[in-house]
Structure formats: C-alpha cells, structure tokens
Design a protein around this motif. Structure first.
Motif, PDB file in Angstrom:
ATOM      1  N   LEU A 178       1.026  -1.110  -0.066  1.00  0.00           N
ATOM      2  CA  LEU A 178       0.069   0.135  -0.105  1.00  0.00           C
ATOM      3  C   LEU A 178       0.998   1.365   0.095  1.00  0.00           C
ATOM      4  N   PRO A 179       0.557   2.123  -0.918  1.00  0.00           N
ATOM      5  CA  PRO A 179       1.363   3.391  -0.818  1.00  0.00           C
ATOM      6  C   PRO A 179       1.623   4.284   0.531  1.00  0.00           C
ATOM      7  N   GLY A 180       0.705   4.070   1.381  1.00  0.00           N
ATOM      8  CA  GLY A 180       0.954   4.974   2.890  1.00  0.00           C
ATOM      9  C   GLY A 180       2.132   4.100   3.495  1.00  0.00           C
ATOM     10  N   THR A 181       2.286   2.709   3.487  1.00  0.00           N
ATOM     11  CA  THR A 181       3.302   2.332   4.107  1.00  0.00           C
ATOM     12  C   THR A 181       4.434   1.940   3.404  1.00  0.00           C
ATOM     13  N   PHE A 182       4.489   2.172   2.155  1.00  0.00           N
ATOM     14  CA  PHE A 182       5.612   1.823   1.250  1.00  0.00           C
ATOM     15  C   PHE A 182       6.608   2.744   1.453  1.00  0.00           C
ATOM     16  N   TYR A 183       6.320   3.977   1.298  1.00  0.00           N
ATOM     17  CA  TYR A 183       7.373   4.988   1.676  1.00  0.00           C
ATOM     18  C   TYR A 183       8.110   5.081   2.633  1.00  0.00           C
ATOM     19  N   PRO A 184       7.609   4.901   3.905  1.00  0.00           N
ATOM     20  CA  PRO A 184       8.729   4.961   4.964  1.00  0.00           C
ATOM     21  C   PRO A 184       9.831   3.549   4.954  1.00  0.00           C
ATOM     22  N   GLN A 185       8.953   2.478   4.437  1.00  0.00           N
ATOM     23  CA  GLN A 185      10.011   1.170   4.201  1.00  0.00           C
ATOM     24  C   GLN A 185      10.792   1.162   3.139  1.00  0.00           C
ATOM     25  N   LEU A 186      10.486   2.120   2.135  1.00  0.00           N
ATOM     26  CA  LEU A 186      11.349   2.504   1.136  1.00  0.00           C
ATOM     27  C   LEU A 186      12.688   3.215   1.539  1.00  0.00           C
ATOM     28  N   ILE A 187      12.425   4.193   2.333  1.00  0.00           N
ATOM     29  CA  ILE A 187      13.545   5.170   2.998  1.00  0.00           C
ATOM     30  C   ILE A 187      14.487   4.140   3.591  1.00  0.00           C
ATOM     31  N   ASP A 188      13.829   3.444   4.477  1.00  0.00           N
ATOM     32  CA  ASP A 188      14.626   2.464   5.254  1.00  0.00           C
ATOM     33  C   ASP A 188      15.459   1.541   4.386  1.00  0.00           C
ATOM     34  N   TYR A 189      14.736   0.962   3.247  1.00  0.00           N
ATOM     35  CA  TYR A 189      15.431  -0.039   2.503  1.00  0.00           C
ATOM     36  C   TYR A 189      16.799   0.741   1.800  1.00  0.00           C
ATOM     37  N   LEU A 190      16.393   2.079   1.343  1.00  0.00           N
ATOM     38  CA  LEU A 190      17.625   2.834   0.721  1.00  0.00           C
ATOM     39  C   LEU A 190      18.938   3.118   1.592  1.00  0.00           C
ATOM     40  N   PHE A 191      18.377   3.068   2.916  1.00  0.00           N
ATOM     41  CA  PHE A 191      19.583   3.038   3.970  1.00  0.00           C
ATOM     42  C   PHE A 191      20.242   1.838   3.992  1.00  0.00           C
ATOM     43  N   HIS A 192      19.858   0.951   3.915  1.00  0.00           N
ATOM     44  CA  HIS A 192      20.426  -0.575   4.023  1.00  0.00           C
ATOM     45  C   HIS A 192      20.978  -0.997   2.682  1.00  0.00           C
ATOM     46  N   ILE A 193      20.513  -0.580   1.309  1.00  0.00           N
ATOM     47  CA  ILE A 193      20.810  -1.482   0.329  1.00  0.00           C
ATOM     48  C   ILE A 193      22.183  -1.534   0.067  1.00  0.00           C
ATOM     49  N   THR A 194      22.606  -2.463  -0.626  1.00  0.00           N
ATOM     50  CA  THR A 194      24.031  -2.832  -0.743  1.00  0.00           C
ATOM     51  C   THR A 194      24.366  -2.823  -2.291  1.00  0.00           C
ATOM     52  N   PRO A 195      25.630  -2.698  -2.737  1.00  0.00           N
ATOM     53  CA  PRO A 195      25.885  -2.688  -4.315  1.00  0.00           C
ATOM     54  C   PRO A 195      25.587  -4.189  -4.890  1.00  0.00           C
ATOM     55  N   ALA A 196      25.793  -5.378  -3.844  1.00  0.00           N
ATOM     56  CA  ALA A 196      25.826  -6.607  -4.147  1.00  0.00           C
ATOM     57  C   ALA A 196      24.398  -6.738  -4.411  1.00  0.00           C
ATOM     58  N   LYS A 197      23.559  -6.377  -3.430  1.00  0.00           N
ATOM     59  CA  LYS A 197      21.955  -6.672  -3.591  1.00  0.00           C
ATOM     60  C   LYS A 197      21.358  -5.935  -4.892  1.00  0.00           C
ATOM     61  N   VAL A 198      21.987  -4.940  -5.219  1.00  0.00           N
ATOM     62  CA  VAL A 198      21.441  -4.228  -6.487  1.00  0.00           C
ATOM     63  C   VAL A 198      21.999  -4.817  -7.673  1.00  0.00           C
ATOM     64  N   ALA A 199      23.398  -5.379  -7.562  1.00  0.00           N
ATOM     65  CA  ALA A 199      23.790  -6.027  -8.780  1.00  0.00           C
ATOM     66  C   ALA A 199      23.232  -7.450  -9.054  1.00  0.00           C
ATOM     67  N   ASN A 200      22.768  -8.226  -8.141  1.00  0.00           N
ATOM     68  CA  ASN A 200      22.312  -9.362  -7.803  1.00  0.00           C
ATOM     69  C   ASN A 200      20.796  -9.450  -8.398  1.00  0.00           C
ATOM     70  N   THR A 201      20.114  -8.293  -8.142  1.00  0.00           N
ATOM     71  CA  THR A 201      18.826  -8.292  -8.445  1.00  0.00           C
ATOM     72  C   THR A 201      18.195  -7.303  -9.822  1.00  0.00           C
ATOM     73  N   VAL A 202      19.179  -6.742 -10.252  1.00  0.00           N
ATOM     74  CA  VAL A 202      18.810  -5.855 -11.170  1.00  0.00           C
ATOM     75  C   VAL A 202      18.562  -6.677 -12.485  1.00  0.00           C
ATOM     76  N   GLN A 203      17.550  -6.255 -13.329  1.00  0.00           N
ATOM     77  CA  GLN A 203      17.396  -6.796 -14.653  1.00  0.00           C
ATOM     78  C   GLN A 203      17.644  -5.603 -15.822  1.00  0.00           C
ATOM     79  N   LEU A 204      18.645  -5.812 -16.165  1.00  0.00           N
ATOM     80  CA  LEU A 204      19.332  -4.886 -16.764  1.00  0.00           C
ATOM     81  C   LEU A 204      19.593  -5.488 -18.457  1.00  0.00           C
ATOM     82  N   SER A 205      19.231  -4.622 -19.616  1.00  0.00           N
ATOM     83  CA  SER A 205      19.757  -5.100 -20.735  1.00  0.00           C
ATOM     84  C   SER A 205      20.217  -3.856 -21.484  1.00  0.00           C
ATOM     85  N   GLU A 206      21.093  -3.990 -22.505  1.00  0.00           N
ATOM     86  CA  GLU A 206      21.440  -2.981 -23.362  1.00  0.00           C
ATOM     87  C   GLU A 206      20.918  -3.052 -24.642  1.00  0.00           C
TER      88      GLU A 206
END
Length: 269
Positions: A236-264
């Motif tokens: 839900l959007p009301g509870t999503f935002y604070p959890q997103l801020i928390d996740y941005l604080f903890h997110i690691t480069p490894a988590k991004v690299a292992n999860t991102v779906q990227l194509s050139e």
C-alpha cells in the motif's frame, strides 16, 4: 553492470542542492540522505552562488512553480553552469501545460542540463514527438519510448532517463533498459521526484559519465522499490514510502547487482 557509485556516494557524502517540488520536498531530502548524500533545499536566489559553490550537483524540479522559485532555479542553474557543476532537471508535467513549457524553454536558454529525468509524456516534449499527456502522468502515444528517449538525448545533447514500467537510459547512442520496479511507484506521488534526487547524488560523484550515473541511480531505486513491495504482505502506498526510505539506507551494491534486470540495446551505425 558494476555497481560502484553507491559506495562512492556513501564515502564522499556529496552535497546536492535542490529546488524541489513543494509536494515532495521532504521525500527528496530523505531519499538523498538515506542513500548517503547531503541534501540542501533552497528557494532564495540571493544564496544561489554560495550554495552552488559548496554543492557537488544541482537538481531542479518544476513540480510546483511560483515566481520566486523560478528565479531561484535560474540563479542556481546559471551559477552551476559557470562553475561546471552537474545539473539534473525534472520537468514535471511539461507536456501538459504551455506555461511549464515556457519556463522549461527559458531554463534551457541558460545551458544544457547534464541529465533529464521524466516520464514518457515529459520526455516526448523535449523530443518534439506528439504524445497525449495526462497531467503528471505519462499519458499515451504511438511512438516507441526508446525512440522518444534517444530523440530527446540527441536533440539536446544530454543524458535522458525516461522512467516507466521499464526505465530507459540513453545518451543518444548507448541505451540501457532496467525492468525492475513496482506498480506502487505509480500510486505514490513523489517516486519520480525521489529518483531525480538520487540522480543528483550519483552524478555528483561521477560527473564525467552521467549515463552510468543514471543507470546506477535508476537500478538502485528500482531494485529497492521492488524488494520492499515484494516483502510487504499487502503493498500500500501509505506504508510503502517509509519502508522504501529504510531500504535505501541499508541497500548494498551486491543486492542491486544481484537483483537488477538490465539489458543494453544494440547500437546500429
């Protein structure tokens, strides 16, 4: 993709000066702060030169225009170009309103932004492509969003981040697609503004290649949003935002690299 700029943002703690949308000013500041940057908000043209001097990047958001704010945008951008600091522009609803088009055209006379972040309807304005825009929403049209993004990048000689279900990053030649994210982004007003703020933080530490900075900013934000929404029993959007801020604080480069779906997208000569 090598995710290295996130660590660099946290190490260098760059100052990002923002003229923000009054609706989302705290969201932009919190997102930048959570990721490791140091946001400073400004509405006073008198302090523009001093703020640009201490900042490593500038973000300009036209979401809630008023005359003193427009004067501050012009003062900040003028000082940024003079001091060769990167500028990120978020042209909220520029495709919908003639007055906003007038202001954007006026800002473009000062110089070319380093990076422009917007939805399809907003970027179509810069590309000169017809698009049916619905206020701040992306709207709809018959053109391929990749073509729109490339046309805008080539027309302005800048880097474009066109956001949507698939984010498109291009400098007019190179094109990268990111397929992560969540539909909650569309129901949380401020998601795009927050991403523009993160672009400011990433380009602040890597001004030599705004294309790569935009890729890593978009990947970090999209992965964080996707993982937060996936972990929520009922997103839900009301509870999503604070959890997103928390996740941005903890997110690691490894988590991004292992999860991102990227194509050139292949470049055709």
């Amino acid at each position: 993709m090598v995710v290295s700029l996130l660590e660099k943002v946290r190490e260098l703690n760059p100052i990002v000066a923002n003229v923000a949308n009054g609706v989302t000013i705290d969201q932009v500041a919190n997102a930048q702060n959570a990721i490791g940057a140091s946001p400073i908000m400004s509405n006073a043209p008198e302090e523009a030169e001093g703020i640009v001097t201490i900042a490593q990047a500038i973000t300009i958001n036209i979401g809630s225009l008023w005359t003193p704010q427009i004067q501050e945008m012009m003062a900040l951008m003028t000082a940024a170009y003079q001091q060769q600091k990167p500028v990120v522009l978020d042209p909220v609803a520029v495709g919908s309103l003639a007055y906003r088009q007038q202001i954007i055209d006026q800002l473009l006379t000062l110089g070319t932004p380093t990076l422009i972040r917007g939805n399809a309807g907003e970027i179509a304005y810069f590309a000169g492509i017809d698009w049916q825009v619905n206020g701040i929403d992306a709207g709809h049209g018959n053109s391929d969003p990749v073509i729109i993004a490339k046309a805008a990048a080539n027309r302005l000689h800048t880097t474009i981040l066109l956001t949507g279900p698939t984010d498109i990053i291009t400098d007019g030649q190179r094109v990268t697609l990111i397929s992560n994210g969540t539909s909650i982004f569309q129901t949380h007003v401020g998601s795009g503004d927050m991403l523009s703020g993160l672009c400011g933080a990433f380009v602040a530490v890597h001004p030599a290649d705004p294309y790569q900075a935009a890729i890593e900013a978009a990947a970090t934000f999209a992965v964080a949003g996707e993982l937060v929404a996936t972990a929520m029993e009922t997103p839900l959007p009301g509870t999503f935002y604070p959890q997103l801020i928390d996740y941005l604080f903890h997110i690691t480069p490894a988590k991004v690299a292992n999860t991102v779906q990227l194509s050139e997208v292949p470049t055709h000569e």
